[in-house]
Design a protein around this motif. Structure first.
Motif, PDB file in Angstrom:
ATOM      1  N   ILE A 196      -1.591 108.905  44.063  1.00 43.64           N
ATOM      2  CA  ILE A 196      -2.390 110.057  45.036  1.00 43.64           C
ATOM      3  C   ILE A 196      -3.633 109.890  45.643  1.00 43.64           C
ATOM      4  O   ILE A 196      -4.210 110.182  46.075  1.00 43.64           O
ATOM      5  N   LEU A 197      -4.475 109.674  44.419  1.00 42.75           N
ATOM      6  CA  LEU A 197      -6.151 109.108  44.502  1.00 42.75           C
ATOM      7  C   LEU A 197      -5.470 107.979  45.494  1.00 42.75           C
ATOM      8  O   LEU A 197      -7.187 107.515  46.318  1.00 42.75           O
ATOM      9  N   GLN A 198      -5.098 107.054  45.900  1.00 42.05           N
ATOM     10  CA  GLN A 198      -5.030 106.112  46.568  1.00 42.05           C
ATOM     11  C   GLN A 198      -4.801 106.775  48.146  1.00 42.05           C
ATOM     12  O   GLN A 198      -5.387 106.514  48.742  1.00 42.05           O
ATOM     13  N   VAL A 199      -3.737 107.044  48.326  1.00 44.22           N
ATOM     14  CA  VAL A 199      -3.295 108.113  49.485  1.00 44.22           C
ATOM     15  C   VAL A 199      -4.749 108.697  49.775  1.00 44.22           C
ATOM     16  O   VAL A 199      -4.734 108.788  51.435  1.00 44.22           O
ATOM     17  N   GLU A 200      -4.937 109.779  48.837  1.00 48.24           N
ATOM     18  CA  GLU A 200      -6.366 110.459  49.132  1.00 48.24           C
ATOM     19  C   GLU A 200      -6.950 109.900  50.037  1.00 48.24           C
ATOM     20  O   GLU A 200      -8.040 110.183  51.271  1.00 48.24           O
ATOM     21  N   SER A 201      -7.355 108.645  49.636  1.00 42.56           N
ATOM     22  CA  SER A 201      -8.621 107.894  50.055  1.00 42.56           C
ATOM     23  C   SER A 201      -8.278 107.697  51.226  1.00 42.56           C
ATOM     24  O   SER A 201      -9.064 107.589  52.553  1.00 42.56           O
ATOM     25  N   ALA A 202      -7.217 106.883  51.471  1.00 40.55           N
ATOM     26  CA  ALA A 202      -6.338 106.520  52.966  1.00 40.55           C
ATOM     27  C   ALA A 202      -6.613 107.565  54.255  1.00 40.55           C
ATOM     28  O   ALA A 202      -6.736 107.630  55.200  1.00 40.55           O
ATOM     29  N   VAL A 203      -6.121 108.638  53.582  1.00 37.92           N
ATOM     30  CA  VAL A 203      -5.949 110.495  54.333  1.00 37.92           C
ATOM     31  C   VAL A 203      -7.492 110.306  55.003  1.00 37.92           C
ATOM     32  O   VAL A 203      -7.854 110.784  56.044  1.00 37.92           O
ATOM     33  N   LEU A 204      -8.367 110.812  53.990  1.00 39.66           N
ATOM     34  CA  LEU A 204      -9.265 111.123  54.208  1.00 39.66           C
ATOM     35  C   LEU A 204     -10.021 109.943  55.382  1.00 39.66           C
ATOM     36  O   LEU A 204     -10.880 110.946  56.001  1.00 39.66           O
ATOM     37  N   ASN A 205      -9.902 108.821  54.795  1.00 44.83           N
ATOM     38  CA  ASN A 205     -10.596 107.406  55.885  1.00 44.83           C
ATOM     39  C   ASN A 205      -9.972 107.918  57.190  1.00 44.83           C
ATOM     40  O   ASN A 205     -10.733 108.015  58.465  1.00 44.83           O
ATOM     41  N   TYR A 206      -8.992 108.249  57.479  1.00 45.04           N
ATOM     42  CA  TYR A 206      -8.129 107.905  58.939  1.00 45.04           C
ATOM     43  C   TYR A 206      -8.421 109.913  58.958  1.00 45.04           C
ATOM     44  O   TYR A 206      -9.071 109.625  60.540  1.00 45.04           O
ATOM     45  N   LEU A 207      -8.621 111.065  58.141  1.00 47.71           N
ATOM     46  CA  LEU A 207      -9.986 111.405  59.279  1.00 47.71           C
ATOM     47  C   LEU A 207     -10.841 111.339  59.527  1.00 47.71           C
ATOM     48  O   LEU A 207     -12.318 112.219  59.882  1.00 47.71           O
ATOM     49  N   LYS A 208     -11.867 110.079  59.282  1.00 44.42           N
ATOM     50  CA  LYS A 208     -13.062 110.044  59.046  1.00 44.42           C
ATOM     51  C   LYS A 208     -14.306 110.829  57.713  1.00 44.42           C
ATOM     52  O   LYS A 208     -14.991 111.525  58.634  1.00 44.42           O
ATOM     53  N   PHE A 209     -13.342 112.211  57.232  1.00 44.15           N
ATOM     54  CA  PHE A 209     -13.756 112.781  55.833  1.00 44.15           C
ATOM     55  C   PHE A 209     -14.433 113.529  57.553  1.00 44.15           C
ATOM     56  O   PHE A 209     -15.044 114.813  56.991  1.00 44.15           O
ATOM     57  N   GLU A 210     -13.671 114.368  58.567  1.00 43.37           N
ATOM     58  CA  GLU A 210     -13.612 115.503  59.456  1.00 43.37           C
ATOM     59  C   GLU A 210     -12.522 116.318  58.810  1.00 43.37           C
ATOM     60  O   GLU A 210     -11.938 116.054  59.646  1.00 43.37           O
ATOM     61  N   MET A 211     -12.934 117.309  58.152  1.00 45.61           N
ATOM     62  CA  MET A 211     -12.340 118.295  57.794  1.00 45.61           C
ATOM     63  C   MET A 211     -12.660 119.647  57.956  1.00 45.61           C
ATOM     64  O   MET A 211     -11.951 120.916  57.659  1.00 45.61           O
ATOM     65  N   ALA A 212     -13.815 119.730  59.189  1.00 46.33           N
ATOM     66  CA  ALA A 212     -14.246 121.163  59.151  1.00 46.33           C
ATOM     67  C   ALA A 212     -13.505 121.848  60.720  1.00 46.33           C
ATOM     68  O   ALA A 212     -13.725 121.724  61.749  1.00 46.33           O
ATOM     69  N   VAL A 213     -12.478 121.374  60.869  1.00 44.48           N
ATOM     70  CA  VAL A 213     -11.308 120.977  62.097  1.00 44.48           C
ATOM     71  C   VAL A 213     -11.201 122.866  61.995  1.00 44.48           C
ATOM     72  O   VAL A 213     -10.502 123.038  61.159  1.00 44.48           O
ATOM     73  N   PRO A 214     -11.457 123.892  63.202  1.00 42.00           N
ATOM     74  CA  PRO A 214     -11.229 125.552  62.383  1.00 42.00           C
ATOM     75  C   PRO A 214      -9.630 125.576  62.379  1.00 42.00           C
ATOM     76  O   PRO A 214      -8.472 125.120  63.352  1.00 42.00           O
ATOM     77  N   THR A 215      -8.688 126.109  61.928  1.00 42.15           N
ATOM     78  CA  THR A 215      -7.390 127.074  62.027  1.00 42.15           C
ATOM     79  C   THR A 215      -7.244 127.950  62.582  1.00 42.15           C
ATOM     80  O   THR A 215      -8.132 128.506  62.643  1.00 42.15           O
ATOM     81  N   ALA A 216      -5.970 128.442  62.635  1.00 46.99           N
ATOM     82  CA  ALA A 216      -5.704 129.419  63.285  1.00 46.99           C
ATOM     83  C   ALA A 216      -6.160 131.246  62.966  1.00 46.99           C
ATOM     84  O   ALA A 216      -6.434 131.393  63.010  1.00 46.99           O
ATOM     85  N   HIS A 217      -5.963 130.466  61.306  1.00 43.93           N
ATOM     86  CA  HIS A 217      -6.824 131.635  60.308  1.00 43.93           C
ATOM     87  C   HIS A 217      -8.406 131.524  60.435  1.00 43.93           C
ATOM     88  O   HIS A 217      -8.581 133.230  60.366  1.00 43.93           O
ATOM     89  N   PHE A 218      -8.844 131.087  60.851  1.00 43.58           N
ATOM     90  CA  PHE A 218      -9.898 130.921  61.048  1.00 43.58           C
ATOM     91  C   PHE A 218     -10.280 132.308  62.607  1.00 43.58           C
ATOM     92  O   PHE A 218     -11.163 132.965  61.901  1.00 43.58           O
ATOM     93  N   PHE A 219      -9.667 131.720  63.042  1.00 45.58           N
ATOM     94  CA  PHE A 219      -9.901 132.628  64.352  1.00 45.58           C
ATOM     95  C   PHE A 219      -8.939 133.739  64.366  1.00 45.58           C
ATOM     96  O   PHE A 219      -9.964 135.070  64.962  1.00 45.58           O
ATOM     97  N   LEU A 220      -8.066 133.864  63.894  1.00 44.28           N
ATOM     98  CA  LEU A 220      -7.283 135.458  63.364  1.00 44.28           C
ATOM     99  C   LEU A 220      -8.218 136.259  62.135  1.00 44.28           C
ATOM    100  O   LEU A 220      -8.534 137.654  63.075  1.00 44.28           O
ATOM    101  N   ARG A 221      -9.039 135.780  61.777  1.00 43.36           N
ATOM    102  CA  ARG A 221     -10.039 136.310  60.978  1.00 43.36           C
ATOM    103  C   ARG A 221     -11.053 137.317  61.881  1.00 43.36           C
ATOM    104  O   ARG A 221     -11.555 138.210  61.874  1.00 43.36           O
ATOM    105  N   ILE A 222     -11.608 136.288  62.255  1.00 42.26           N
ATOM    106  CA  ILE A 222     -12.831 136.760  63.390  1.00 42.26           C
ATOM    107  C   ILE A 222     -12.231 137.774  64.342  1.00 42.26           C
ATOM    108  O   ILE A 222     -13.532 138.324  64.121  1.00 42.26           O
ATOM    109  N   LEU A 223     -10.637 137.868  64.154  1.00 39.38           N
ATOM    110  CA  LEU A 223     -10.167 139.288  65.410  1.00 39.38           C
ATOM    111  C   LEU A 223      -9.731 140.682  64.388  1.00 39.38           C
ATOM    112  O   LEU A 223      -9.599 141.307  65.276  1.00 39.38           O
TER     113      LEU A 223
END
Length: 147
Positions: A119-146
């Protein structure tokens, strides 16, 4: 007044907030981020064609049940719905939740089919693939603003 990709007004705050307000800048940056980082509509057909609709439905059903059992925030569920399900749930919990799910709990959730190291190995691979960019807004972010 400018609109985002689905036609909603960019300025959903009080008229006094203005274009230079922190709220407007956050919303504008989130809209820009959404436009450049959202998943492709044809992702499953192009990248994961061997995964059937039934397999997708089963994984999502399981995810929703686990999120309900552990009382996870909707943001965590939205961030988890792709890639390696168990590991992505752990990453999303680390990002969104105040109470984190430990690797041991994630192993338990997955019926101990994976070792902690896997699990830790896959976690590292996923985060590296995403270049540690986790701050993508989800639909929930915009719905909360509405609201």
């Amino acid at each position: 007044m400018s609109t985002n990709i689905i036609g909603l007004p960019m300025l959903l705050f009080t008229p006094a907030s203005g274009k230079d307000s922190v709220a407007h800048v956050i919303y504008q940056n989130s809209g820009d981020s959404e436009a450049t980082k959202r998943p492709r509509a044809d992702y499953m057909e192009m990248v994961q064609g061997d995964i059937t609709d039934y397999m997708q439905a089963t994984a999502i059903d399981w995810l929703v049940r686990v999120a309900g059992e552990y009382r996870l925030l909707p943001e965590t569920l939205f961030l988890t719905l792709q890639l390696v399900v168990v590991t992505c749930m752990m990453i999303a919990c680390k990002y969104e939740e105040t109470t984190k799910l430990s690797v041991q709990v994630i192993c338990h959730i997955a019926d101990n089919k994976y070792r902690k190291e896997e699990i830790l190995q896959v976690e590292s691979a996923v985060l590296n693939y995403l270049k540690f960019e986790m701050a993508v807004p989800t639909a929930h972010f915009f719905l909360r603003i509405l609201n």
